[in-house]
Design a protein around this motif. Structure first.
Motif, PDB file in Angstrom:
ATOM      1  N   ALA A 131       0.848  -1.197   0.000  1.00 39.72           N
ATOM      2  CA  ALA A 131       0.000   0.000   0.000  1.00 39.72           C
ATOM      3  C   ALA A 131       0.880   1.243   0.000  1.00 39.72           C
ATOM      4  CB  ALA A 131      -0.914  -0.005   1.208  1.00 39.72           C
ATOM      5  N   LEU A 132       0.735   2.063  -1.044  1.00 36.71           N
ATOM      6  CA  LEU A 132       1.511   3.301  -1.102  1.00 36.71           C
ATOM      7  C   LEU A 132       0.969   4.296  -0.097  1.00 36.71           C
ATOM      8  CD1 LEU A 132       1.861   3.657  -4.955  1.00 36.71           C
ATOM      9  CD2 LEU A 132       3.422   2.589  -3.345  1.00 36.71           C
ATOM     10  N   ASP A 133      -0.302   4.136   0.193  1.00 37.63           N
ATOM     11  CA  ASP A 133      -1.002   5.013   1.110  1.00 37.63           C
ATOM     12  C   ASP A 133      -1.337   4.165   2.338  1.00 37.63           C
ATOM     13  OD1 ASP A 133      -3.119   5.953   2.531  1.00 37.63           O
ATOM     14  OD2 ASP A 133      -4.493   6.032   0.820  1.00 37.63           O
ATOM     15  N   GLY A 134      -0.441   4.226   3.324  1.00 44.43           N
ATOM     16  CA  GLY A 134      -0.497   3.315   4.460  1.00 44.43           C
ATOM     17  C   GLY A 134      -1.831   3.270   5.179  1.00 44.43           C
ATOM     18  N   ASP A 135      -2.566   4.395   5.156  1.00 44.30           N
ATOM     19  CA  ASP A 135      -3.806   4.436   5.922  1.00 44.30           C
ATOM     20  C   ASP A 135      -4.875   3.510   5.361  1.00 44.30           C
ATOM     21  OD1 ASP A 135      -2.502   6.162   7.420  1.00 44.30           O
ATOM     22  OD2 ASP A 135      -3.723   7.918   6.984  1.00 44.30           O
ATOM     23  N   GLY A 149      -4.953 -15.422   3.069  1.00 43.35           N
ATOM     24  CA  GLY A 149      -3.689 -16.075   2.771  1.00 43.35           C
ATOM     25  C   GLY A 149      -2.621 -15.182   2.176  1.00 43.35           C
ATOM     26  N   VAL A 150      -2.840 -13.876   2.164  1.00 41.63           N
ATOM     27  CA  VAL A 150      -1.804 -12.963   1.678  1.00 41.63           C
ATOM     28  C   VAL A 150      -0.672 -12.979   2.695  1.00 41.63           C
ATOM     29  CG1 VAL A 150      -1.260 -10.591   0.998  1.00 41.63           C
ATOM     30  CG2 VAL A 150      -3.554 -11.515   0.578  1.00 41.63           C
ATOM     31  N   SER A 151       0.538 -13.367   2.270  1.00 43.01           N
ATOM     32  CA  SER A 151       1.544 -13.606   3.297  1.00 43.01           C
ATOM     33  C   SER A 151       2.459 -12.423   3.585  1.00 43.01           C
ATOM     34  CB  SER A 151       2.356 -14.866   2.998  1.00 43.01           C
ATOM     35  OG  SER A 151       2.597 -15.005   1.643  1.00 43.01           O
ATOM     36  N   ALA A 152       2.486 -11.429   2.719  1.00 43.16           N
ATOM     37  CA  ALA A 152       3.298 -10.248   3.031  1.00 43.16           C
ATOM     38  C   ALA A 152       2.476  -8.986   2.829  1.00 43.16           C
ATOM     39  CB  ALA A 152       4.550 -10.206   2.161  1.00 43.16           C
ATOM     40  N   LEU A 153       2.376  -8.202   3.877  1.00 43.31           N
ATOM     41  CA  LEU A 153       1.669  -6.930   3.809  1.00 43.31           C
ATOM     42  C   LEU A 153       2.688  -5.829   4.055  1.00 43.31           C
ATOM     43  CD1 LEU A 153      -1.466  -7.832   5.969  1.00 43.31           C
ATOM     44  CD2 LEU A 153      -1.249  -7.838   3.488  1.00 43.31           C
ATOM     45  N   LEU A 154       2.729  -4.864   3.151  1.00 46.11           N
ATOM     46  CA  LEU A 154       3.710  -3.781   3.278  1.00 46.11           C
ATOM     47  C   LEU A 154       3.010  -2.452   3.030  1.00 46.11           C
ATOM     48  CD1 LEU A 154       5.005  -6.194   1.205  1.00 46.11           C
ATOM     49  CD2 LEU A 154       7.063  -5.090   2.043  1.00 46.11           C
ATOM     50  N   ALA A 155       3.481  -1.420   3.678  1.00 45.62           N
ATOM     51  CA  ALA A 155       2.857  -0.114   3.500  1.00 45.62           C
ATOM     52  C   ALA A 155       3.869   1.005   3.689  1.00 45.62           C
ATOM     53  CB  ALA A 155       1.714   0.062   4.494  1.00 45.62           C
ATOM     54  N   PHE A 156       3.713   2.055   2.898  1.00 48.86           N
ATOM     55  CA  PHE A 156       4.370   3.319   3.185  1.00 48.86           C
ATOM     56  C   PHE A 156       3.446   4.044   4.141  1.00 48.86           C
ATOM     57  CE2 PHE A 156       6.580   2.209  -0.632  1.00 48.86           C
ATOM     58  CZ  PHE A 156       7.834   2.762  -0.472  1.00 48.86           C
ATOM     59  N   HIS A 159       2.834   5.459  10.699  1.00 50.72           N
ATOM     60  CA  HIS A 159       2.893   4.652  11.921  1.00 50.72           C
ATOM     61  C   HIS A 159       2.562   3.217  11.556  1.00 50.72           C
ATOM     62  CE1 HIS A 159      -0.973   6.868  11.667  1.00 50.72           C
ATOM     63  NE2 HIS A 159      -1.446   5.640  11.674  1.00 50.72           N
ATOM     64  N   SER A 160       3.068   2.267  12.335  1.00 52.99           N
ATOM     65  CA  SER A 160       2.948   0.878  11.918  1.00 52.99           C
ATOM     66  C   SER A 160       1.656   0.243  12.420  1.00 52.99           C
ATOM     67  CB  SER A 160       4.157   0.082  12.393  1.00 52.99           C
ATOM     68  OG  SER A 160       4.467   0.436  13.716  1.00 52.99           O
ATOM     69  N   VAL A 161       1.154  -0.676  11.624  1.00 56.81           N
ATOM     70  CA  VAL A 161      -0.031  -1.468  11.949  1.00 56.81           C
ATOM     71  C   VAL A 161       0.470  -2.883  12.205  1.00 56.81           C
ATOM     72  CG1 VAL A 161      -2.122  -2.486  10.915  1.00 56.81           C
ATOM     73  CG2 VAL A 161      -1.622  -0.047  10.598  1.00 56.81           C
ATOM     74  N   ALA A 162      -0.101  -3.559  13.194  1.00 49.08           N
ATOM     75  CA  ALA A 162       0.358  -4.908  13.542  1.00 49.08           C
ATOM     76  C   ALA A 162       0.326  -5.811  12.313  1.00 49.08           C
ATOM     77  CB  ALA A 162      -0.528  -5.488  14.637  1.00 49.08           C
ATOM     78  N   GLY A 163       1.424  -6.490  12.059  1.00 54.55           N
ATOM     79  CA  GLY A 163       1.462  -7.447  10.955  1.00 54.55           C
ATOM     80  C   GLY A 163       1.739  -6.816   9.604  1.00 54.55           C
ATOM     81  N   VAL A 164       1.939  -5.511   9.581  1.00 53.97           N
ATOM     82  CA  VAL A 164       2.245  -4.838   8.318  1.00 53.97           C
ATOM     83  C   VAL A 164       3.682  -4.328   8.379  1.00 53.97           C
ATOM     84  CG1 VAL A 164       1.659  -2.937   6.777  1.00 53.97           C
ATOM     85  CG2 VAL A 164      -0.161  -4.157   7.987  1.00 53.97           C
ATOM     86  N   THR A 166       6.272  -1.884   7.637  1.00 55.57           N
ATOM     87  CA  THR A 166       6.090  -0.471   7.329  1.00 55.57           C
ATOM     88  C   THR A 166       7.374   0.189   6.829  1.00 55.57           C
ATOM     89  OG1 THR A 166       4.391  -0.365   9.030  1.00 55.57           O
ATOM     90  CG2 THR A 166       5.283   1.723   8.269  1.00 55.57           C
ATOM     91  N   PHE A 167       7.268   0.838   5.654  1.00 56.80           N
ATOM     92  CA  PHE A 167       8.334   1.744   5.210  1.00 56.80           C
ATOM     93  C   PHE A 167       7.952   3.110   5.747  1.00 56.80           C
ATOM     94  CE2 PHE A 167       8.052  -1.360   1.651  1.00 56.80           C
ATOM     95  CZ  PHE A 167       9.272  -1.968   1.841  1.00 56.80           C
ATOM     96  N   SER A 168       8.818   3.653   6.572  1.00 53.18           N
ATOM     97  CA  SER A 168       8.469   4.899   7.226  1.00 53.18           C
ATOM     98  C   SER A 168       8.332   6.028   6.203  1.00 53.18           C
ATOM     99  CB  SER A 168       9.543   5.222   8.265  1.00 53.18           C
ATOM    100  OG  SER A 168       9.275   6.475   8.805  1.00 53.18           O
ATOM    101  N   PHE A 169       7.172   6.632   6.158  1.00 55.97           N
ATOM    102  CA  PHE A 169       6.889   7.686   5.197  1.00 55.97           C
ATOM    103  C   PHE A 169       5.909   8.635   5.866  1.00 55.97           C
ATOM    104  CE2 PHE A 169       5.382   8.583   0.561  1.00 55.97           C
ATOM    105  CZ  PHE A 169       5.833   9.882   0.693  1.00 55.97           C
ATOM    106  N   ASP A 170       6.440   9.706   6.420  1.00 59.31           N
ATOM    107  CA  ASP A 170       5.614  10.577   7.238  1.00 59.31           C
ATOM    108  C   ASP A 170       5.213  11.815   6.449  1.00 59.31           C
ATOM    109  OD1 ASP A 170       4.294  11.835   9.181  1.00 59.31           O
ATOM    110  OD2 ASP A 170       5.882  11.687  10.693  1.00 59.31           O
ATOM    111  N   HIS A 171       3.968  11.815   5.991  1.00 58.95           N
ATOM    112  CA  HIS A 171       3.493  12.988   5.244  1.00 58.95           C
ATOM    113  C   HIS A 171       3.421  14.226   6.127  1.00 58.95           C
ATOM    114  CE1 HIS A 171       2.655  11.317   1.301  1.00 58.95           C
ATOM    115  NE2 HIS A 171       2.396  10.192   1.942  1.00 58.95           N
TER     116      HIS A 171
END
Lengths: 335, 335
Positions: A131-135, A149-156, A159-164, A166-171
């Protein structure tokens, strides 16, 4: 108009098996490069030759169902929310993922809430969602994806969400850097453009909050100014400008900033004398505006590092250290 | 960095079947709305309740394997090749396809030849492939997709390929409309910008050919001028301009035209007095340039009509009549 032929002519792995004189399972072992099953070199060569002769392409979904994993990396992003900055980054990320054997697709669906979006993405059973838009990756949305069954969740995300992952990207930083610059140049009444377009709020709200944070520690005030990405809307904002009493504007990004810059000038409002204008993204044409546009550049982590991280998460190996996205001021003559 | 949980927790249709006390086949009939199988309302309600309770999302690929068809519409397009004009059109198309029950994804892969691209797209076994750039759907590429069972092939293209449903979109017209305008304004030495970026040749070549066609029927000459989308490249072209002896330029699209416009002015070359500049796409900021940019607007068929066509092809019903894409001159002060 040409007629589309019937799909009944399609080639399956059974056709390949028949031509190669092997079982369908053997075809699957060879084409999916399954290491667990021993297939002789001669058989392997026969299967590959038959597949080539028939023009057979392995089925990513069938392969993923058999192997229990997919090689699809899903990137939720509407085409119109992707600015010039992110688009070439995305193209490079695609190439880097391909190097690892993954297929990246953009899913442009627009959903009212994060969970509805997650359900739609989950239907494709991707291996990973970025997710480019972490929210958009809320805890509930992440849960829907994990259950599918999605095994990798990633987000810019800021702040981090459990199990995701996170690439730190603070707008917030983007808005803060813009506001600090304006305050340093002696501006005290800062407008912050809030795009009316759907899907941009997730970026616009933290940018506004960042500017407000800076203002609260100075004499400056911040006023949110709604505007949509059209000349009419920019003209309306420019006409209302004298009544707003603002001496500076952080205009969300360079695209909105460019529109507003011209609309202000058309109203006889001088930039930067009467109003200082700051954008974000450092797009190619921004330096060419009259006056050249001050902007906040975002230094995204390299596509190669992001692809390596996705691959590491899917393989269960250690993910590389990825530097956070930096917001860097590029001062020019518009402010 | 947060740890990504193991995929072993994922919910399958077997879990739904167990909770509802029905067979896995019944779950599949209910969730995929298969009409051929009779399921009582009570059973249907029980299955839906169980699916909801567990947070189960049907698997599009598994469904497509069972049903023998996918609901995926694949649109090959690199993110950076999508201009501002096409991106909001794509977002709307996505919504329209969703209304019909399809999932549209953008596949951003960059491939050296059309067949390699087709193989990569075929791996996802989409129901339909819609090529915005018709030249990527060659007869061989179409054949690869058909053999993989893709049942609807569609393209925006200037000429039709066997088995591909073509939306008429003649980029030659774009170049011709621009050149006719420049000739009508008395220009005789027309430069045509050819972007160096990969993937744009399919649009740039016919645009050049359109301008050449017009020139061949007048006193004008056409010169192809390579340029990449960067300030440095635009500055280089502007520096070489006096040596080229050109009094007009059709600059591929509004983005290149805007870059070049500023670069020419930076060299002290006046627009339109010394050089008339024409872009294409009628992007929002183009009217705001100094001088406002003359452009060629492309009227794409409505996303609803295109979605209806895809649906009709997949259902085997009659496709609606879709008007061809029109190239319309929008004259402003840059030419």
């Amino acid at each position: 108009m040409a007629q589309v032929p019937n799909a009944s002519a399609s080639i399956t792995s059974a056709d390949v098996a028949r031509l190669a004189g092997v079982s369908r399972a053997t075809v699957s072992f060879v084409l999916n490069n399954t290491q667990a099953h021993r297939v002789s070199e001669a058989t392997r060569a026969r299967v590959l030759a038959a597949a080539r002769q028939l023009g057979y392409v392995p089925h990513a979904a069938a392969r993923s169902l058999r192997a229990g994993r997919s090689n699809l990396v899903l990137i939720p992003a509407s085409a119109s929310a992707i600015g010039g900055l992110v688009s070439s980054w995305l193209d490079d990320l695609h190439s880097e993922l391909e190097r690892h054997g993954y297929i990246a697709v953009l899913h442009a669906g627009r959903y009212g809430d994060a969970t509805a979006g997650a359900r739609a993405w989950a239907e494709l059973r991707p291996a990973a969602v970025l997710a480019l838009d972490g929210d958009r990756l809320t805890a509930t949305a992440a849960d829907v994806l994990r259950r599918a069954g999605v095994s990798a969740l990633l987000a810019f995300a800021s702040h981090s969400v459990a199990g995701v992952h996170t690439f730190s990207f603070d707008h917030t930083e983007v808005g803060a850097v813009a506001a600090q610059h304006l305050v340093a140049r002696g501006r005290e009444r800062i407008g912050v453009i809030m795009p009316s377009e759907r899907g941009l709020d997730a970026f616009a709200q933290p940018r506004l909050a960042g500017a407000q944070g800076v203002a609260s520690r100075s004499r400056a005030t911040v006023t949110a100014v709604p505007m949509s990405y059209s000349r009419d809307s920019a003209a309306e904002v420019a006409q209302s400008w004298p009544g707003l009493g603002l001496d500076a504007v952080f205009a969300y990004n360079d695209e909105y900033a460019t529109l507003l810059l011209h609309a202000l000038q058309d109203q006889g409002i001088t930039v930067p004398d009467q109003v200082a204008v700051v954008g974000a993204d450092d797009l190619v044409p921004s330096a060419l505006q009259r006056p050249p546009l001050t902007t906040v550049r975002l230094d995204l982590p390299s596509p190669a590092l992001v692809a390596d991280t996705i691959d590491a998460l899917l393989r269960g190996t250690d993910a590389p250290e990825v530097p956070p996205t930096d917001a860097v001021l590029v001062p020019r003559q518009s402010s």
